[in-house]
Scaffold this active site. Sequence first.
Site, PDB file in Angstrom:
ATOM      1  N   SER A  39       4.108  13.421   9.337  1.00  0.00           N
ATOM      2  CA  SER A  39       3.692  14.774   8.936  1.00  0.00           C
ATOM      3  C   SER A  39       4.093  15.858   9.940  1.00  0.00           C
ATOM      4  O   SER A  39       4.546  16.927   9.523  1.00  0.00           O
ATOM      5  CB  SER A  39       2.184  14.807   8.690  1.00  0.00           C
ATOM      6  OG  SER A  39       1.871  13.974   7.603  1.00  0.00           O
ATOM      7  N   THR A  71      -5.528  11.208   7.520  1.00  0.00           N
ATOM      8  CA  THR A  71      -4.938   9.913   7.194  1.00  0.00           C
ATOM      9  C   THR A  71      -5.912   8.810   7.621  1.00  0.00           C
ATOM     10  O   THR A  71      -7.046   9.077   8.009  1.00  0.00           O
ATOM     11  CB  THR A  71      -3.508   9.805   7.784  1.00  0.00           C
ATOM     12  OG1 THR A  71      -2.928   8.598   7.308  1.00  0.00           O
ATOM     13  CG2 THR A  71      -3.502   9.819   9.310  1.00  0.00           C
ATOM     14  N   LYS A 116      -9.896   8.979   5.327  1.00  0.00           N
ATOM     15  CA  LYS A 116      -9.715   9.647   4.033  1.00  0.00           C
ATOM     16  C   LYS A 116     -10.962   9.636   3.143  1.00  0.00           C
ATOM     17  O   LYS A 116     -11.183  10.569   2.379  1.00  0.00           O
ATOM     18  CB  LYS A 116      -8.531   9.011   3.276  1.00  0.00           C
ATOM     19  CG  LYS A 116      -7.177   9.384   3.864  1.00  0.00           C
ATOM     20  CD  LYS A 116      -6.054   8.670   3.137  1.00  0.00           C
ATOM     21  CE  LYS A 116      -5.054   9.667   2.615  1.00  0.00           C
ATOM     22  NZ  LYS A 116      -3.946   9.052   1.884  1.00  0.00           N
ATOM     23  N   ASN A 133      -6.921  13.924   1.436  1.00  0.00           N
ATOM     24  CA  ASN A 133      -5.859  13.928   2.451  1.00  0.00           C
ATOM     25  C   ASN A 133      -5.574  15.330   2.976  1.00  0.00           C
ATOM     26  O   ASN A 133      -4.754  15.493   3.864  1.00  0.00           O
ATOM     27  CB  ASN A 133      -4.570  13.311   1.893  1.00  0.00           C
ATOM     28  CG  ASN A 133      -3.906  14.182   0.854  1.00  0.00           C
ATOM     29  OD1 ASN A 133      -4.541  15.072   0.279  1.00  0.00           O
ATOM     30  ND2 ASN A 133      -2.645  13.944   0.591  1.00  0.00           N
ATOM     31  N   ASP A 147      -2.103  13.384  -3.003  1.00  0.00           N
ATOM     32  CA  ASP A 147      -1.218  12.211  -3.103  1.00  0.00           C
ATOM     33  C   ASP A 147      -0.720  12.005  -4.534  1.00  0.00           C
ATOM     34  O   ASP A 147       0.452  11.695  -4.763  1.00  0.00           O
ATOM     35  CB  ASP A 147      -1.951  10.941  -2.645  1.00  0.00           C
ATOM     36  CG  ASP A 147      -2.065  10.867  -1.126  1.00  0.00           C
ATOM     37  OD1 ASP A 147      -1.213  11.451  -0.436  1.00  0.00           O
ATOM     38  OD2 ASP A 147      -3.015  10.223  -0.641  1.00  0.00           O
ATOM     39  N   ALA A 207      -3.861  -2.189  -5.834  1.00  0.00           N
ATOM     40  CA  ALA A 207      -5.162  -1.599  -6.164  1.00  0.00           C
ATOM     41  C   ALA A 207      -5.842  -1.033  -4.926  1.00  0.00           C
ATOM     42  O   ALA A 207      -7.063  -1.019  -4.835  1.00  0.00           O
ATOM     43  CB  ALA A 207      -6.047  -2.646  -6.840  1.00  0.00           C
ATOM     44  N   GLY A 260      -5.804   2.305  -1.804  1.00  0.00           N
ATOM     45  CA  GLY A 260      -6.011   3.758  -1.836  1.00  0.00           C
ATOM     46  C   GLY A 260      -4.888   4.494  -2.550  1.00  0.00           C
ATOM     47  O   GLY A 260      -5.133   5.425  -3.327  1.00  0.00           O
ATOM     48  N   ARG A 316     -10.244  -6.312  -6.956  1.00  0.00           N
ATOM     49  CA  ARG A 316      -9.948  -4.899  -6.669  1.00  0.00           C
ATOM     50  C   ARG A 316      -9.411  -4.186  -7.901  1.00  0.00           C
ATOM     51  O   ARG A 316      -9.698  -3.011  -8.123  1.00  0.00           O
ATOM     52  CB  ARG A 316      -8.941  -4.780  -5.522  1.00  0.00           C
ATOM     53  CG  ARG A 316      -9.543  -5.106  -4.180  1.00  0.00           C
ATOM     54  CD  ARG A 316      -8.543  -4.860  -3.065  1.00  0.00           C
ATOM     55  NE  ARG A 316      -8.672  -3.538  -2.467  1.00  0.00           N
ATOM     56  CZ  ARG A 316      -7.823  -3.058  -1.557  1.00  0.00           C
ATOM     57  NH1 ARG A 316      -6.788  -3.772  -1.158  1.00  0.00           N
ATOM     58  NH2 ARG A 316      -8.006  -1.855  -1.051  1.00  0.00           N
ATOM     59  N   ILE A 332       6.321   3.301  -3.658  1.00  0.00           N
ATOM     60  CA  ILE A 332       5.812   4.272  -2.681  1.00  0.00           C
ATOM     61  C   ILE A 332       6.314   3.940  -1.277  1.00  0.00           C
ATOM     62  O   ILE A 332       6.203   4.740  -0.373  1.00  0.00           O
ATOM     63  CB  ILE A 332       4.275   4.405  -2.696  1.00  0.00           C
ATOM     64  CG1 ILE A 332       3.596   3.141  -2.193  1.00  0.00           C
ATOM     65  CG2 ILE A 332       3.767   4.778  -4.065  1.00  0.00           C
ATOM     66  CD1 ILE A 332       2.190   3.424  -1.714  1.00  0.00           C
ATOM     67  N   GLY A 343      10.307   6.268  -2.473  1.00  0.00           N
ATOM     68  CA  GLY A 343       8.972   6.761  -2.124  1.00  0.00           C
ATOM     69  C   GLY A 343       8.928   7.954  -1.188  1.00  0.00           C
ATOM     70  O   GLY A 343       7.862   8.540  -0.975  1.00  0.00           O
TER      71      GLY A 343
HETATM   72  P1  ATR Z   1      -3.208   1.666   0.667  1.00  0.00           P
HETATM   73  O1  ATR Z   1      -4.408   2.513   0.929  1.00  0.00           O
HETATM   74  O2  ATR Z   1      -1.979   2.120   1.400  1.00  0.00           O
HETATM   75  O3  ATR Z   1      -2.942   1.453  -0.781  1.00  0.00           O
HETATM   76  P2  ATR Z   1      -4.577  -0.874   1.011  1.00  0.00           P
HETATM   77  O4  ATR Z   1      -5.839  -0.306   0.510  1.00  0.00           O
HETATM   78  O5  ATR Z   1      -4.647  -1.748   2.203  1.00  0.00           O
HETATM   79  O6  ATR Z   1      -3.531   0.269   1.388  1.00  0.00           O
HETATM   80  O7  ATR Z   1      -3.831  -1.635  -0.199  1.00  0.00           O
HETATM   81  C1  ATR Z   1      -2.692  -2.362   0.005  1.00  0.00           C
HETATM   82  C2  ATR Z   1      -2.226  -2.960  -1.319  1.00  0.00           C
HETATM   83  O8  ATR Z   1      -1.106  -3.806  -1.044  1.00  0.00           O
HETATM   84  C3  ATR Z   1      -3.261  -3.808  -2.007  1.00  0.00           C
HETATM   85  O9  ATR Z   1      -3.074  -3.738  -3.400  1.00  0.00           O
HETATM   86  C4  ATR Z   1      -2.910  -5.209  -1.475  1.00  0.00           C
HETATM   87  O10 ATR Z   1      -3.341  -6.275  -2.295  1.00  0.00           O
HETATM   88  P3  ATR Z   1      -4.778  -6.972  -2.011  1.00  0.00           P
HETATM   89  O11 ATR Z   1      -5.805  -6.050  -2.622  1.00  0.00           O
HETATM   90  O12 ATR Z   1      -4.690  -8.284  -2.712  1.00  0.00           O
HETATM   91  O13 ATR Z   1      -4.900  -7.100  -0.519  1.00  0.00           O
HETATM   92  C5  ATR Z   1      -1.407  -5.120  -1.499  1.00  0.00           C
HETATM   93  N1  ATR Z   1      -0.763  -6.131  -0.653  1.00  0.00           N
HETATM   94  C6  ATR Z   1      -0.612  -6.093   0.684  1.00  0.00           C
HETATM   95  N2  ATR Z   1       0.029  -7.214   1.122  1.00  0.00           N
HETATM   96  C7  ATR Z   1       0.274  -7.971   0.025  1.00  0.00           C
HETATM   97  C8  ATR Z   1       0.913  -9.238  -0.206  1.00  0.00           C
HETATM   98  N3  ATR Z   1       1.422  -9.957   0.810  1.00  0.00           N
HETATM   99  N4  ATR Z   1       1.001  -9.703  -1.477  1.00  0.00           N
HETATM  100  C9  ATR Z   1       0.479  -8.979  -2.512  1.00  0.00           C
HETATM  101  N5  ATR Z   1      -0.130  -7.776  -2.361  1.00  0.00           N
HETATM  102  C10 ATR Z   1      -0.232  -7.273  -1.122  1.00  0.00           C
END
Ligand code: ATR
Length: 277
Positions: A20, A65, A69, A90, A106, A133, A135, A161, A221, A244
Amino acid sequence: MTDKVKLAGVIGQPIAHSRSPHLHGHWLKRYGISGHYIPMEVAQSDLKSVLETLPKMGFQGVNVTLPHKEAVLELADSVTDRAALIGAANTLTFTADGRIQADNTDGVGFLANIQDYVPEWSAKSGPCVVFGAGGASRAIIAALSQAGAPLIRVTNRTRARSDALKDHFGAKIEVVDWVQAGNVLDDASLLVNTTSLGMQGKSALRVPLDGLRPETVVTDIVYTPLETELLRTAKAAGCRTVDGLGMLLHQAAPGFERWFGTAPEVDMDLRKAVLAS
Ligand code: ATR
């Protein structure tokens, strides 16, 4: 008479890797605005006092961030409908009378990025498939829903989630099993990866894309790298793809306009500046 120097910034922990400051710095220079945008490392325990202090120091507002948030919603005096729907903010603006307004840009940033590359696409065109699923997913689902998407299919490694998102957003959401996601792509108007899969150093999001029609817009993204394996595969299948980076750039624009008084442009110069940072 010289203008008063305007101040804004970003708060989070950690903050060193935030892009940013580079993008706001680029705009400040480009528009010749007398202002500064400052990255600030803020611990959770200091969040309240920092938000009380910044307006007194002359700050117009801040981006927020991780990990703050969600917590800033409780500390704000007013919250926009979209930030409330997403459950996170944000962008904070400090009003002249010392109030804190919380917004979340966002989702609109996500839609504006697609608009730049595929202007004829509309959320109303058909079902959208969202991988992830967390943020980012919440912000994107809220934006797609508000923009009139008829159906949003959500798939996530951790099923609970995505079920929680259905509880939150309601009827427009259909939860799809992570391993079944390849089977619901044939009528999709949009496929979006909101997970961190595909990021440098992580494994790729590997979806069987055989069912995908070339009409489907595929977006990620993730922006490091700009072309993820998902986008490469989708391009090979004849789909239009959107990386993204533009989401990051567009989500910053409303805050810049509010704090510094100029609506900034998101263009190739900005992309290059942020990529080089
Ligand atoms: P953000 O706020 O950036 O979305 P987050 O809340 O940590 O970050 O979410 C990360 C996303 O990436 C989630 O959907 C996560 O899946 P889980 O809910 O099962 O953790 C997904 N993710 C991260 N690593 C993953 C992996 N190795 N395989 C599948 N999904 C993954």
